[in-house]
Design a protein around this motif. Structure first.
Motif, short mmCIF file in Angstrom:
data_model
loop_
_atom_site.label_atom_id
_atom_site.label_comp_id
_atom_site.label_asym_id
_atom_site.label_seq_id
_atom_site.Cartn_x
_atom_site.Cartn_y
_atom_site.Cartn_z
N PHE A 1 57.16 10.63 34.79
CA PHE A 1 55.99 9.89 34.31
C PHE A 1 54.73 10.27 35.08
O PHE A 1 53.95 9.41 35.50
N GLU A 2 54.55 11.58 35.21
CA GLU A 2 53.33 12.12 35.79
C GLU A 2 52.75 13.18 34.86
O GLU A 2 53.47 13.78 34.06
N LEU A 3 51.45 13.39 34.97
CA LEU A 3 50.76 14.37 34.15
C LEU A 3 50.79 15.76 34.79
O LEU A 3 50.67 15.87 36.01
N PRO A 4 50.91 16.80 33.98
CA PRO A 4 50.64 18.14 34.52
C PRO A 4 49.13 18.32 34.65
O PRO A 4 48.35 17.53 34.11
N ASP A 5 48.73 19.35 35.37
CA ASP A 5 47.31 19.66 35.49
C ASP A 5 46.81 20.52 34.34
O ASP A 5 45.64 20.44 33.96
N ARG A 6 47.71 21.35 33.81
CA ARG A 6 47.30 22.30 32.77
C ARG A 6 48.44 22.56 31.80
O ARG A 6 49.60 22.66 32.20
N ILE A 7 48.09 22.67 30.51
CA ILE A 7 49.03 23.04 29.45
C ILE A 7 48.57 24.36 28.85
O ILE A 7 47.39 24.52 28.52
N VAL A 8 49.50 25.30 28.70
CA VAL A 8 49.22 26.53 27.97
C VAL A 8 50.15 26.55 26.76
O VAL A 8 51.37 26.49 26.91
N ALA A 9 49.56 26.59 25.56
CA ALA A 9 50.35 26.47 24.34
C ALA A 9 49.78 27.39 23.26
O ALA A 9 48.58 27.68 23.25
N PRO A 10 50.63 27.80 22.32
CA PRO A 10 50.15 28.66 21.23
C PRO A 10 49.34 27.87 20.21
O PRO A 10 49.50 26.66 20.08
N LEU B 1 51.33 4.12 30.74
CA LEU B 1 52.53 4.82 31.19
C LEU B 1 52.18 5.98 32.12
O LEU B 1 53.03 6.43 32.89
N LEU B 2 50.96 6.47 32.04
CA LEU B 2 50.49 7.57 32.88
C LEU B 2 49.14 7.21 33.47
O LEU B 2 48.37 6.48 32.85
N SER B 3 48.87 7.73 34.64
CA SER B 3 47.55 7.55 35.24
C SER B 3 46.91 8.92 35.42
O SER B 3 47.59 9.90 35.75
N GLY B 4 45.63 8.99 35.18
CA GLY B 4 44.91 10.26 35.29
C GLY B 4 44.15 10.54 34.02
O GLY B 4 43.86 9.62 33.23
N GLN B 5 43.83 11.81 33.80
CA GLN B 5 43.08 12.20 32.62
C GLN B 5 43.79 13.33 31.90
O GLN B 5 44.74 13.93 32.43
N THR B 6 43.32 13.62 30.68
CA THR B 6 43.92 14.69 29.88
C THR B 6 43.98 15.99 30.66
O THR B 6 43.00 16.38 31.29
N PRO B 7 45.12 16.66 30.67
CA PRO B 7 45.21 17.96 31.36
C PRO B 7 44.24 18.98 30.77
O PRO B 7 43.73 18.82 29.66
N VAL B 8 44.01 20.04 31.51
CA VAL B 8 43.29 21.19 30.99
C VAL B 8 44.18 21.86 29.93
O VAL B 8 45.37 22.04 30.15
N PHE B 9 43.58 22.22 28.80
CA PHE B 9 44.35 22.84 27.71
C PHE B 9 43.85 24.26 27.46
O PHE B 9 42.67 24.47 27.20
N ASN B 10 44.78 25.22 27.56
CA ASN B 10 44.51 26.61 27.23
C ASN B 10 45.31 27.02 26.02
O ASN B 10 46.54 26.90 26.01
N GLY B 11 44.63 27.50 25.00
CA GLY B 11 45.29 27.94 23.78
C GLY B 11 45.54 29.43 23.79
O GLY B 11 44.82 30.20 24.43
N ALA B 12 46.57 29.86 23.04
CA ALA B 12 46.99 31.26 23.01
C ALA B 12 47.09 31.73 21.57
O ALA B 12 47.76 31.12 20.75
N GLN B 13 46.40 32.85 21.27
CA GLN B 13 46.48 33.46 19.95
C GLN B 13 46.69 34.97 20.08
O GLN B 13 46.50 35.54 21.16
N ALA B 14 47.08 35.59 18.99
CA ALA B 14 47.20 37.05 18.94
C ALA B 14 45.88 37.65 18.48
O ALA B 14 45.18 37.08 17.64
N ASP B 15 45.54 38.81 19.02
CA ASP B 15 44.31 39.48 18.62
C ASP B 15 44.23 39.66 17.10
O ASP B 15 43.16 39.56 16.51
N GLY B 16 45.38 39.94 16.49
CA GLY B 16 45.40 40.20 15.05
C GLY B 16 45.24 38.97 14.19
O GLY B 16 45.19 39.08 12.95
N CYS B 17 45.16 37.80 14.79
CA CYS B 17 44.89 36.55 14.05
C CYS B 17 44.35 35.54 15.05
O CYS B 17 45.09 34.68 15.53
N SER B 18 43.07 35.65 15.36
CA SER B 18 42.50 34.85 16.45
C SER B 18 41.22 34.13 16.07
O SER B 18 40.22 34.19 16.79
N PRO B 19 41.20 33.42 14.95
CA PRO B 19 39.97 32.72 14.56
C PRO B 19 39.56 31.63 15.54
O PRO B 19 38.36 31.39 15.73
#
Length: 409
Positions: A224-233, A255-273
């Motif tokens: 019941f703790e937050l991560p600092d960063r999420i990396v997701a597709p 249920l959790l204390s803190g703030q929204t983690p940093v979010f990094n998104g992942a795309q492919a060069d061939g489809c990266s809008p």
């Protein structure tokens, strides 16, 4: 807490909890709206969660449908410490949320579980979807498990492994000559003419809620703790944004204390809008024609793309894209350091993590979680030719001379 309504994400107009997905006033997307959880008792919520089943249904207090009596059990997948991968990338605390451990080996089992349960409550007898592969697997399997007819629409050039892993369930499999966006347009037309539950069209508000359970599990598995960063597709952007919403709901509920983690998104060069929009400082995504080995992310006109850009900016993160060669290298890097064989989407995510680490964007003290959404056996062609096998005569000397001498060289 039961859902109150469907609500437009743009103009906030509210609608009944039926099968609809677009606002009649402004044509914005609809999502499930709940009563405020600010006054919830966190201790009671936590006890109910921990006493629940070992599936996503342990979080039913935060879902728009009651747990079904008959269904494939999705969710509660492993969260694994990845020390060797972290060391190779120069990172500190790194975790992998491995959603390949779901029944059809991708995170799509989560979203289909919620959409199908709601579809059955609404009386639908036929389930359908437009898919780049993983959703096709999940819809066919989950419909078979409860005895509903299904129609699955896919691009004609989908990976053979995903086609085989869909047709085996006895679904009506329809290959459309076009890309995913062509398939989705066709299914949108069909949804207006047939009394079918298209899980990612007219059932999309409920379907999207399944992705929140990734956040719930990550937080619970971190005590019941937050991560600092999420990396997701990012494909449509729904998974990316709904994970953030899951964390926010638990913060609101105490249920959790803190703030929204940093979010990094992942795309492919061939489809990266989405990556392009983030890079250019735009709040909209220009549609593109996909051309990448990461077919499960090949959505050229992402419905939730603008919301993904907004989340990346708001959280202090970003959205990056990687080449097909980097995707293949990401698949191999993850496999060689963790023993997890991921599909191309996971290669995109791992390669993006490597890019963030190389740029120095991640503090060594951060707790980072990367989300692996699918199994590598679904995209075998992507790793063909990336390694060699020794072929020798059945002789001791052949092994010593050809294999060991080469390894020592």
């Amino acid at each position: 807490m039961p859902p109150e309504s469907l609500r437009c994400k743009e103009c906030r107009t509210e609608y009944p909890l039926d099968a609809r997905y677009v606002c009649e006033q402004c044509f914005g997307p609809l999502e499930v709206a709940y009563a405020s959880r600010a006054d919830a008792d966190p201790d009671s919520l936590k006890r109910r969660i921990q006493a629940g089943p070992y599936s996503l249904w342990r979080y039913s207090d935060f879902l728009p449908v009651a747990p079904p009596k008959q269904a494939l059990q999705a969710g509660f997948t492993p969260l694994l410490r990845a020390d060797r991968l972290a060391e190779q990338l120069g990172l500190g605390e790194l975790w992998i949320k491995n959603d390949a451990a779901n029944p059809t080996h991708s995170f799509k089992d989560r979203v289909v579980s919620i959409a199908l349960a709601r579809a059955r409550e609404l009386g639908f007898q036929t389930i359908a979807c437009a898919s780049t592969g993983n959703l096709a697997n999940a819809v066919a399997a989950h419909a078979a498990a409860v005895g509903l007819e299904s129609y699955v629409f896919i691009p004609h050039d989908l990976e053979e492994q995903k086609i085989l892993a869909t047709g085996i369930y006895g679904t009506n499999l329809v290959a459309v000559r076009g890309n995913y966006d062509d398939v989705n347009r066709l299914c949108t037309e069909l949804s207006a003419e047939h009394e079918w539950a298209f899980v990612n069209i007219n059932m999309r508000p409920y379907y999207a809620e399944g992705s929140k359970t990734l956040a719930f599990e990550i937080a619970e598995q971190l005590n019941f703790e937050l991560p600092d960063r999420i990396v997701a597709p990012i494909a449509s952007g729904s998974l990316f944004t709904k994970i953030a919403r899951g964390f926010d709901e638990w913060i609101e509920a105490g249920l959790l204390s803190g703030q929204t983690p940093v979010f990094n998104g992942a795309q492919a060069d061939g489809c990266s809008p989405v990556a392009t929009a983030f890079r250019d400082g735009q709040d909209f995504c220009r549609p593109v024609k996909p051309n990448t080995i990461a077919k499960s992310l090949a959505i050229g006109n992402p419905a939730d793309g603008p919301y993904a850009v907004e989340l990346a900016n708001r959280s202090g993160g970003g959205v990056d894209s990687v080449t097909d060669d980097e995707i293949k290298a990401g698949i191999r890097l993850l496999a060689e350091t963790t023993g997890i064989f991921t599909e191309t989407a996971g290669g995109v995510t791992t390669a993006t993590l490597a890019k963030l680490a190389a740029r120095g964007d991640i503090d060594p003290e951060e707790r980072v979680v990367i989300v692996i959404t699918g199994e590598g056996l679904k995209t075998l062609d992507a790793v063909r030719g990336t390694f060699e096998a020794h072929e020798i005569e059945p002789k001791f000397s052949a092994f010593e001379d050809s294999v060991l001498s080469g390894a020592a060289a």
